[in-house]
Design a protein around this motif. Structure first.
Motif, mmCIF file in Angstrom:
data_model
loop_
_atom_site.group_PDB
_atom_site.id
_atom_site.type_symbol
_atom_site.label_atom_id
_atom_site.label_comp_id
_atom_site.label_asym_id
_atom_site.label_seq_id
_atom_site.Cartn_x
_atom_site.Cartn_y
_atom_site.Cartn_z
ATOM 1 N N SER A 10 0.795 -1.230 0.000
ATOM 2 C CA SER A 10 0.000 0.000 0.000
ATOM 3 C C SER A 10 0.823 1.273 0.000
ATOM 4 O O SER A 10 0.330 2.333 -0.388
ATOM 5 C CB SER A 10 -0.958 0.012 1.191
ATOM 6 O OG SER A 10 -0.250 -0.020 2.409
ATOM 7 N N ASP A 11 2.071 1.226 0.435
ATOM 8 C CA ASP A 11 2.923 2.424 0.470
ATOM 9 C C ASP A 11 4.233 2.103 -0.234
ATOM 10 O O ASP A 11 4.940 1.181 0.171
ATOM 11 C CB ASP A 11 3.183 2.836 1.921
ATOM 12 C CG ASP A 11 3.853 4.200 2.050
ATOM 13 O OD1 ASP A 11 4.718 4.518 1.211
ATOM 14 O OD2 ASP A 11 3.525 4.940 2.997
ATOM 15 N N PRO A 12 4.585 2.841 -1.301
ATOM 16 C CA PRO A 12 5.819 2.526 -2.032
ATOM 17 C C PRO A 12 7.089 2.847 -1.254
ATOM 18 O O PRO A 12 8.167 2.344 -1.591
ATOM 19 C CB PRO A 12 5.716 3.393 -3.294
ATOM 20 C CG PRO A 12 4.837 4.539 -2.879
ATOM 21 C CD PRO A 12 3.848 3.962 -1.915
ATOM 22 N N ASP A 13 6.987 3.665 -0.218
ATOM 23 C CA ASP A 13 8.176 4.141 0.482
ATOM 24 C C ASP A 13 8.336 3.586 1.891
ATOM 25 O O ASP A 13 9.349 3.843 2.544
ATOM 26 C CB ASP A 13 8.160 5.675 0.559
ATOM 27 C CG ASP A 13 8.101 6.316 -0.822
ATOM 28 O OD1 ASP A 13 8.858 5.865 -1.704
ATOM 29 O OD2 ASP A 13 7.291 7.248 -1.013
ATOM 30 N N ALA A 14 7.339 2.864 2.394
ATOM 31 C CA ALA A 14 7.403 2.385 3.773
ATOM 32 C C ALA A 14 6.666 1.055 3.907
ATOM 33 O O ALA A 14 5.801 0.719 3.097
ATOM 34 C CB ALA A 14 6.793 3.417 4.731
ATOM 35 N N THR A 15 7.032 0.306 4.925
ATOM 36 C CA THR A 15 6.314 -0.913 5.297
ATOM 37 C C THR A 15 5.209 -0.528 6.269
ATOM 38 O O THR A 15 5.469 0.116 7.282
ATOM 39 C CB THR A 15 7.272 -1.914 5.961
ATOM 40 O OG1 THR A 15 8.285 -2.288 5.019
ATOM 41 C CG2 THR A 15 6.528 -3.155 6.428
ATOM 42 N N VAL A 16 3.987 -0.889 5.947
ATOM 43 C CA VAL A 16 2.844 -0.517 6.774
ATOM 44 C C VAL A 16 2.488 -1.687 7.683
ATOM 45 O O VAL A 16 2.329 -2.817 7.225
ATOM 46 C CB VAL A 16 1.633 -0.123 5.904
ATOM 47 C CG1 VAL A 16 0.421 0.188 6.782
ATOM 48 C CG2 VAL A 16 1.980 1.085 5.034
ATOM 49 N N VAL A 17 2.394 -1.403 8.968
ATOM 50 C CA VAL A 17 2.062 -2.411 9.969
ATOM 51 C C VAL A 17 0.768 -2.002 10.660
ATOM 52 O O VAL A 17 0.595 -0.844 11.027
ATOM 53 C CB VAL A 17 3.187 -2.559 11.012
ATOM 54 C CG1 VAL A 17 2.784 -3.553 12.089
ATOM 55 C CG2 VAL A 17 4.484 -2.988 10.347
ATOM 56 N N GLU A 18 -0.142 -2.954 10.807
ATOM 57 C CA GLU A 18 -1.408 -2.688 11.489
ATOM 58 C C GLU A 18 -1.632 -3.759 12.548
ATOM 59 O O GLU A 18 -1.458 -4.946 12.293
ATOM 60 C CB GLU A 18 -2.560 -2.678 10.498
ATOM 61 C CG GLU A 18 -3.909 -2.339 11.122
ATOM 62 C CD GLU A 18 -5.016 -2.212 10.090
ATOM 63 O OE1 GLU A 18 -6.188 -2.349 10.474
ATOM 64 O OE2 GLU A 18 -4.706 -1.991 8.908
ATOM 65 N N ARG A 70 14.305 3.836 3.859
ATOM 66 C CA ARG A 70 13.471 3.106 2.902
ATOM 67 C C ARG A 70 12.707 1.993 3.590
ATOM 68 O O ARG A 70 12.988 1.619 4.725
ATOM 69 C CB ARG A 70 14.346 2.552 1.779
ATOM 70 C CG ARG A 70 15.178 3.609 1.063
ATOM 71 C CD ARG A 70 15.937 3.043 -0.098
ATOM 72 N NE ARG A 70 15.064 2.606 -1.168
ATOM 73 C CZ ARG A 70 15.487 2.092 -2.319
ATOM 74 N NH1 ARG A 70 16.793 1.944 -2.536
ATOM 75 N NH2 ARG A 70 14.635 1.714 -3.235
ATOM 76 N N LYS A 71 11.745 1.431 2.879
ATOM 77 C CA LYS A 71 10.925 0.365 3.440
ATOM 78 C C LYS A 71 11.767 -0.877 3.708
ATOM 79 O O LYS A 71 12.854 -1.059 3.136
ATOM 80 C CB LYS A 71 9.747 0.046 2.519
ATOM 81 C CG LYS A 71 10.124 -0.663 1.234
ATOM 82 C CD LYS A 71 8.994 -0.678 0.222
ATOM 83 C CE LYS A 71 7.710 -1.245 0.775
ATOM 84 N NZ LYS A 71 6.609 -1.191 -0.221
ATOM 85 N N VAL A 72 11.248 -1.733 4.551
ATOM 86 C CA VAL A 72 11.954 -2.959 4.915
ATOM 87 C C VAL A 72 11.743 -3.991 3.813
ATOM 88 O O VAL A 72 10.606 -4.299 3.454
ATOM 89 C CB VAL A 72 11.437 -3.512 6.262
ATOM 90 C CG1 VAL A 72 12.165 -4.791 6.629
ATOM 91 C CG2 VAL A 72 11.593 -2.463 7.355
ATOM 92 N N GLU A 73 12.846 -4.552 3.288
ATOM 93 C CA GLU A 73 12.740 -5.520 2.201
ATOM 94 C C GLU A 73 13.378 -6.860 2.543
ATOM 95 O O GLU A 73 13.397 -7.763 1.722
ATOM 96 C CB GLU A 73 13.395 -4.940 0.942
ATOM 97 C CG GLU A 73 12.665 -3.702 0.420
ATOM 98 C CD GLU A 73 13.404 -3.024 -0.705
ATOM 99 O OE1 GLU A 73 14.636 -3.246 -0.820
ATOM 100 O OE2 GLU A 73 12.768 -2.286 -1.470
ATOM 101 N N ASP A 74 13.867 -6.986 3.738
ATOM 102 C CA ASP A 74 14.550 -8.198 4.182
ATOM 103 C C ASP A 74 13.563 -9.068 4.952
ATOM 104 O O ASP A 74 13.027 -8.646 5.973
ATOM 105 C CB ASP A 74 15.718 -7.770 5.067
ATOM 106 C CG ASP A 74 16.517 -8.930 5.619
ATOM 107 O OD1 ASP A 74 15.975 -10.050 5.690
ATOM 108 O OD2 ASP A 74 17.670 -8.711 5.990
ATOM 109 N N PRO A 75 13.293 -10.289 4.505
ATOM 110 C CA PRO A 75 12.292 -11.105 5.185
ATOM 111 C C PRO A 75 12.686 -11.503 6.606
ATOM 112 O O PRO A 75 11.829 -11.679 7.463
ATOM 113 C CB PRO A 75 12.131 -12.338 4.296
ATOM 114 C CG PRO A 75 13.367 -12.389 3.502
ATOM 115 C CD PRO A 75 13.850 -10.994 3.343
#
Length: 287
Positions: free
Chosen positions: A89-97, A146-151
């Motif tokens: 949903s956000d190209p620049d961040a990891t969204v957590v709910e 930047r957003k988190v890309e590491d699993p």
């Protein structure tokens, strides 16, 4: 595939979780780039058990403290905790709910815990609807913005949040898979027996497919799913990983050589995931 030289820095992210315990089933690997992966086993596993990745968690919950007022016993009114990690949903961040009915008071300490993982909370909001109180925030890596890309780090985020749920809301343990080992009140269902696995793959345009997996939750599942997919040279581009009580629900956008997956390849992936996520047998459990 990227080199394994950065394995130490990736693996260290998990140890920012303040209190850890060795996962007896697992030790696994790394991943690089925006959902581009390279994995390497770190040790041998017992015969007959599928491999799982290293993920460490232990809550600090005192049984006597949690139960002294009788408020954390089994109750049909305990809501289902939900943790959503959204990469779409956000190209620049990891969204957590995070949702846990109307009980998310002390869980705001999660933001502080995430900072210990080298993350920044760049925006946050709390809202109420018919399903309860939602804490929703966007996070980025502190060193890159930047957003988190590491699993591995995404899994560390998920387990940090679940750790806080178990610590500040001990009653949530009756609704979480990790409540079996670490909770005050374990779930009524047997996580590895009562929860079925469902796998579906759909066309999502000419250039990618949508992989949907629903299975019993456990530490390391996010990383393990990505490993299984990448082991057959399928690229994971983005996705969402939801923890809903005892269930884990993954939605990954995947492709093969820049195209949507063919039906035969979909079947290969489905069979691989079903084998990996199969219910343990008596023979397997005896080793």
């Amino acid at each position: 595939m990227s080199a394994f030289a950065s394995m130490a820095s990736v693996h260290c992210a998990l140890h920012f979780i303040n209190h850890s315990i060795e996962n007896p089933l697992s030790r696994a690997a790394i991943f690089r780039g925006p959902f581009g992966f390279a994995f390497k086993p770190l040790c041998n596993l017992p015969k007959g058990r599928p491999s799982t990745s290293t993920t460490d968690i232990i809550p600090q919950v005192s049984l006597s403290t949690a139960l002294e007022d009788g408020s954390y016993g089994e109750t049909e009114m305990t809501p289902t905790p939900k943790v959503i990690i959204d990469q779409d949903s956000d190209p620049d961040a990891t969204v957590v709910e995070i949702t846990f009915g109307d009980r998310l008071g002390a869980l705001l300490d999660t933001m502080s815990a995430l900072k210990n993982l080298g993350l920044n909370v760049v925006k946050a909001n709390v809202y109420l609807d018919s399903s309860g109180k939602h804490n929703k925030f966007a996070i980025t890596k502190a060193d890159t913005g930047r957003k988190v890309e590491d699993p591995e780090l995404l899994e560390a985020i998920r387990l940090t949040i679940i750790n806080n749920l178990l610590q500040y809301h001990p009653e949530s343990s009756s609704q979480l898979a990790m409540g079996v080992a670490f909770g005050v009140v374990p779930p009524k269902q047997q996580v590895d027996v009562d929860i079925a696995t469902h796998i579906s793959i759909y066309d999502d345009g000419p250039d990618r497919s949508l992989l949907c997996v629903e299975s019993a939750d456990r530490p390391g599942l996010l990383v393990d799913l990505v490993k299984i997919v990448s082991d057959i040279n399928i690229a994971v581009e983005s996705g969402e990983f939801d923890t809903e009580g005892l269930l884990a629900k993954a939605k990954f956008h995947v492709s093969y050589k820049g195209k949507a997956m063919s039906k035969p390849l979909q079947q290969v992936l489905t069979n691989s995931l079903r084998y990996f996520l199969r219910r343990p047998t008596t023979e397997d459990a005896s080793f």
